[in-house]
Design a protein around this motif. Structure first.
Motif, short mmCIF file in Angstrom:
data_model
loop_
_atom_site.label_atom_id
_atom_site.label_comp_id
_atom_site.label_asym_id
_atom_site.label_seq_id
_atom_site.Cartn_x
_atom_site.Cartn_y
_atom_site.Cartn_z
N ARG A 1 41.67 46.89 40.07
CA ARG A 1 40.16 46.34 40.53
C ARG A 1 39.73 45.67 38.89
O ARG A 1 39.11 44.47 39.30
N ASP A 2 40.08 46.23 37.97
CA ASP A 2 39.35 45.68 36.61
C ASP A 2 40.13 44.38 36.30
O ASP A 2 39.62 43.56 35.61
N GLN B 1 41.90 42.29 38.52
CA GLN B 1 41.09 41.47 39.46
C GLN B 1 39.74 40.94 39.07
O GLN B 1 39.62 39.57 39.02
N GLU B 2 39.02 41.58 38.55
CA GLU B 2 37.75 41.14 38.25
C GLU B 2 37.80 40.14 36.81
O GLU B 2 37.12 39.33 36.75
N ARG B 3 38.63 40.63 35.90
CA ARG B 3 38.78 39.65 34.76
C ARG B 3 39.34 38.45 35.27
O ARG B 3 39.20 37.38 34.63
N HIS B 4 40.17 38.36 36.00
CA HIS B 4 41.03 37.44 36.70
C HIS B 4 40.01 36.39 37.05
O HIS B 4 39.83 35.30 37.07
N ASP B 5 39.14 36.95 38.15
CA ASP B 5 38.08 35.94 38.66
C ASP B 5 37.05 35.50 37.81
O ASP B 5 36.79 34.30 38.03
N ARG B 6 36.88 36.24 36.61
CA ARG B 6 35.68 35.73 35.50
C ARG B 6 36.37 34.67 34.94
O ARG B 6 35.65 33.74 34.65
N ASP C 1 36.33 31.40 37.04
CA ASP C 1 34.77 31.09 37.20
C ASP C 1 34.45 30.26 35.81
O ASP C 1 33.91 29.11 35.79
#
Length: 220
Positions: free
Chosen positions: A15-16, A18-23, A26
């Motif tokens: 999850r962490d 994936q969050e970095r990837h998404d940030r 963006d």
């Protein structure tokens, strides 16, 4: 294989991660839209709140990040392109294709740069460019065969129009953001078969056009 297809086939991230990837995606979308394909990767990593090494672990090259960031814009453009190409009237298909292309350019300098240049080191970028060139050739040839577009227009002429529109969008984004519509219509009138007059120079060959687009990408 598209970026979304690659994403579907890879192992799920934590999850962490994936969050970095998404940030990163963006931040890259915002920075490429503002600064073009030469946007600072360090600024993107800062905006995403990650170290530059993390950016490179997710996206080993600038082109990897660019292609991922442009994916929504490319999908928007390709949906509109397919809709235009299904139109029955050849001239309407040609004009709607160009209107969709230019409308998608507005507000995204990264997409402008992508359309205007060639990226030989990215098979995915090359595939998309080849597809766009094929589509332009298809709608242009239909209009020419119907006697609606002048017969001496070539792919290079349309790409030069893309370059011109990109520069105009950059120059007028804050003062006349819809000015491109007027210029496109003026050029479309010049493309009509009944407006044709002899031209002093032949169009660039496909090889000359490709070299020019690569040169634009190495000029930064």
């Amino acid at each position: 294989m598209t970026t979304s297809e690659v994403a579907r086939t890879r192992k799920p991230w934590r999850r962490d991660a994936q969050e970095r990837h998404d940030r990163l995606i963006d931040a890259a979308q915002r920075e490429f839209a503002r600064r073009g394909v030469s946007a600072s990767l360090e600024q993107i990593s800062r905006d995403a709140g990650v170290a530059i090494g993390t950016l490179y672990r997710h996206f080993p090259t600038r082109l990897d990040l660019l292609m991922s960031a442009l994916e929504p814009r490319l999908e928007e453009f390709l949906r509109g392109a397919e809709k235009a190409m299904r139109l029955e009237d050849p001239w309407e298909a040609f004009t709607c294709y160009l209107e969709n292309l230019f409308r998608t350019q507005v507000g995204d300098r990264g997409f402008n740069d992508f359309l205007s240049r060639r990226f030989p080191d990215s098979p995915e970028a090359e595939r998309i460019h080849d597809l766009v060139c094929h589509q332009i050739g298809d709608v242009l040839t239909r209009a020419q065969q119907a006697g609606q577009a002048r017969p001496d227009i070539a792919l290079a002429d349309i790409v030069i129009l893309i370059w011109t529109n990109g520069r105009m969008i950059d120059a007028t984004r804050d003062t006349a953001p819809d000015g491109w519509r007027r210029q496109l219509r003026l050029m479309l009138d010049a493309y009509r078969a009944e407006r044709a007059h002899p031209l002093p120079e032949p169009p660039m060959t496909d090889s000359q056009l490709y070299d020019a687009m690569v040169r634009l990408n190495t000029a930064d």
